[in-house]
Write a protein that holds these residues in place. Sequence first.
Motif, PDB file in Angstrom:
ATOM      1  N   PHE A 252      -0.034  -6.487  17.656  1.00  0.00           N
ATOM      2  CA  PHE A 252       0.636  -5.494  16.817  1.00  0.00           C
ATOM      3  C   PHE A 252      -0.296  -4.413  16.283  1.00  0.00           C
ATOM      4  O   PHE A 252       0.168  -3.363  15.842  1.00  0.00           O
ATOM      5  CB  PHE A 252       1.341  -6.198  15.651  1.00  0.00           C
ATOM      6  CG  PHE A 252       2.534  -7.010  16.082  1.00  0.00           C
ATOM      7  CD1 PHE A 252       3.789  -6.444  16.152  1.00  0.00           C
ATOM      8  CD2 PHE A 252       2.387  -8.344  16.435  1.00  0.00           C
ATOM      9  CE1 PHE A 252       4.883  -7.195  16.561  1.00  0.00           C
ATOM     10  CE2 PHE A 252       3.475  -9.100  16.841  1.00  0.00           C
ATOM     11  CZ  PHE A 252       4.727  -8.527  16.904  1.00  0.00           C
ATOM     12  N   GLY A 253      -1.596  -4.665  16.291  1.00  0.00           N
ATOM     13  CA  GLY A 253      -2.543  -3.632  15.909  1.00  0.00           C
ATOM     14  C   GLY A 253      -3.031  -3.710  14.475  1.00  0.00           C
ATOM     15  O   GLY A 253      -2.760  -4.651  13.732  1.00  0.00           O
ATOM     16  N   LEU A 254      -3.733  -2.645  14.097  1.00  0.00           N
ATOM     17  CA  LEU A 254      -4.496  -2.590  12.854  1.00  0.00           C
ATOM     18  C   LEU A 254      -4.150  -1.317  12.102  1.00  0.00           C
ATOM     19  O   LEU A 254      -4.000  -0.251  12.696  1.00  0.00           O
ATOM     20  CB  LEU A 254      -5.989  -2.609  13.214  1.00  0.00           C
ATOM     21  CG  LEU A 254      -7.045  -2.326  12.166  1.00  0.00           C
ATOM     22  CD1 LEU A 254      -7.110  -3.464  11.159  1.00  0.00           C
ATOM     23  CD2 LEU A 254      -8.399  -2.145  12.840  1.00  0.00           C
ATOM     24  N   ILE A 255      -4.003  -1.432  10.793  1.00  0.00           N
ATOM     25  CA  ILE A 255      -3.883  -0.262   9.916  1.00  0.00           C
ATOM     26  C   ILE A 255      -5.206  -0.108   9.177  1.00  0.00           C
ATOM     27  O   ILE A 255      -5.618  -1.000   8.444  1.00  0.00           O
ATOM     28  CB  ILE A 255      -2.736  -0.434   8.899  1.00  0.00           C
ATOM     29  CG1 ILE A 255      -1.393  -0.603   9.614  1.00  0.00           C
ATOM     30  CG2 ILE A 255      -2.684   0.759   7.942  1.00  0.00           C
ATOM     31  CD1 ILE A 255      -0.243  -0.935   8.680  1.00  0.00           C
TER      32      ILE A 255
ATOM     33  N   TYR B  83       0.934  -6.977   7.459  1.00  0.00           N
ATOM     34  CA  TYR B  83       2.062  -6.100   7.158  1.00  0.00           C
ATOM     35  C   TYR B  83       2.782  -5.810   8.468  1.00  0.00           C
ATOM     36  O   TYR B  83       2.243  -5.156   9.357  1.00  0.00           O
ATOM     37  CB  TYR B  83       1.579  -4.794   6.514  1.00  0.00           C
ATOM     38  CG  TYR B  83       2.690  -3.797   6.268  1.00  0.00           C
ATOM     39  CD1 TYR B  83       3.667  -4.046   5.306  1.00  0.00           C
ATOM     40  CD2 TYR B  83       2.772  -2.628   7.013  1.00  0.00           C
ATOM     41  CE1 TYR B  83       4.694  -3.144   5.085  1.00  0.00           C
ATOM     42  CE2 TYR B  83       3.799  -1.720   6.795  1.00  0.00           C
ATOM     43  CZ  TYR B  83       4.754  -1.982   5.828  1.00  0.00           C
ATOM     44  OH  TYR B  83       5.782  -1.087   5.612  1.00  0.00           O
ATOM     45  N   LYS B  84       3.995  -6.328   8.612  1.00  0.00           N
ATOM     46  CA  LYS B  84       4.750  -6.198   9.857  1.00  0.00           C
ATOM     47  C   LYS B  84       3.903  -6.654  11.049  1.00  0.00           C
ATOM     48  O   LYS B  84       3.879  -6.017  12.098  1.00  0.00           O
ATOM     49  CB  LYS B  84       5.237  -4.761  10.046  1.00  0.00           C
ATOM     50  CG  LYS B  84       6.210  -4.298   8.966  1.00  0.00           C
ATOM     51  CD  LYS B  84       6.673  -2.870   9.203  1.00  0.00           C
ATOM     52  CE  LYS B  84       7.669  -2.454   8.121  1.00  0.00           C
ATOM     53  NZ  LYS B  84       8.132  -1.046   8.299  1.00  0.00           N
ATOM     54  N   ASN B  85       3.211  -7.776  10.832  1.00  0.00           N
ATOM     55  CA  ASN B  85       2.345  -8.401  11.838  1.00  0.00           C
ATOM     56  C   ASN B  85       1.096  -7.579  12.169  1.00  0.00           C
ATOM     57  O   ASN B  85       0.355  -7.928  13.094  1.00  0.00           O
ATOM     58  CB  ASN B  85       3.117  -8.701  13.131  1.00  0.00           C
ATOM     59  CG  ASN B  85       4.107  -9.837  12.959  1.00  0.00           C
ATOM     60  OD1 ASN B  85       3.846 -10.804  12.253  1.00  0.00           O
ATOM     61  ND2 ASN B  85       5.268  -9.716  13.584  1.00  0.00           N
ATOM     62  N   GLN B  86       0.863  -6.513  11.440  1.00  0.00           N
ATOM     63  CA  GLN B  86      -0.350  -5.726  11.623  1.00  0.00           C
ATOM     64  C   GLN B  86      -1.395  -6.135  10.585  1.00  0.00           C
ATOM     65  O   GLN B  86      -1.065  -6.438   9.436  1.00  0.00           O
ATOM     66  CB  GLN B  86      -0.069  -4.232  11.487  1.00  0.00           C
ATOM     67  CG  GLN B  86       0.790  -3.649  12.596  1.00  0.00           C
ATOM     68  CD  GLN B  86       1.041  -2.167  12.413  1.00  0.00           C
ATOM     69  OE1 GLN B  86       1.421  -1.723  11.338  1.00  0.00           O
ATOM     70  NE2 GLN B  86       0.834  -1.403  13.467  1.00  0.00           N
TER      71      GLN B  86
END
Length: 284
Positions: free
Chosen positions: A158-161, A113-116
Amino acid sequence: MSEKCEMEFDAEIQKFAQENLNETKENRENGMKEITRWLIEEKPNLNARLEPRYIIPFLRLSKFNIEDAKVRLINYYNLRRDNAIWFTNRDPKLPELEEIIKLGVFVPLKQLYKNQMVVIIRTAAHNPKIHSQETIFKVDHMILDVAALFEFEIAQIFGLISVFDMNGVTFWHAKALTPNIVKRAVAAWQHYHIASKSYEFINSPGYLNVILNIFKSFMTDSMKKSTKVHSNGLKSLHTFVDKEILPEEYGGSAGKLEDLINFWHDKVLSKRDWFLEDNKYRSD
């Protein structure tokens, strides 16, 4: 990430990484050279992996500040030493571990999602009278290792949700989350090789605030600001993750949750040799 330390993303991603993480070819090469020298000559006690795949993530987290990356590497390998119960005996064919993988306690989505990377943590998917919380966290880290190191390198940028689905949590689930184990879990979030950009708690009834307050008591201020508690069920989830990438059970159109769980089961088992060899990498 190839073992030649090259970045294999398109120009748009490379531009984002340069502007936000100071990631350039020169910084990667210089960072790898210095960190590798430092690990071999000054910190052999860390027993660290030396390939770019395992060093570049910490340089990214540090925005290529080499001294900061060194601190992060020390924290990471100390984390593996101090929580050896999570990072040893990680054979995914061990019956208990394979059973937990198949329960789907920790389930990354297959699409970003949005590179996350988005991970659904189903906190009540297991029976706490059968499976210890220590073993649950062990499996969580196994799946995260495969996802972040081998499947979604882009999420290092981009990180993690992290989506905590609290549906079905009982007194016994809550009892297993002692302050000691929560403190160690929060430390792991801080010291791992991928950054969680947000902690989203869904299906969270009011009485679970006691548990959430324990988590928050060990969080940094930035982590607290990134933590949100939602009480509007799946409607809340759909405000920060597109339906199209969610499994049907979460109101999405990306197939069955069971298929997603099986996908990660197969991925983790395919890395069995890597897990068996990985046991030795932690501080003395």
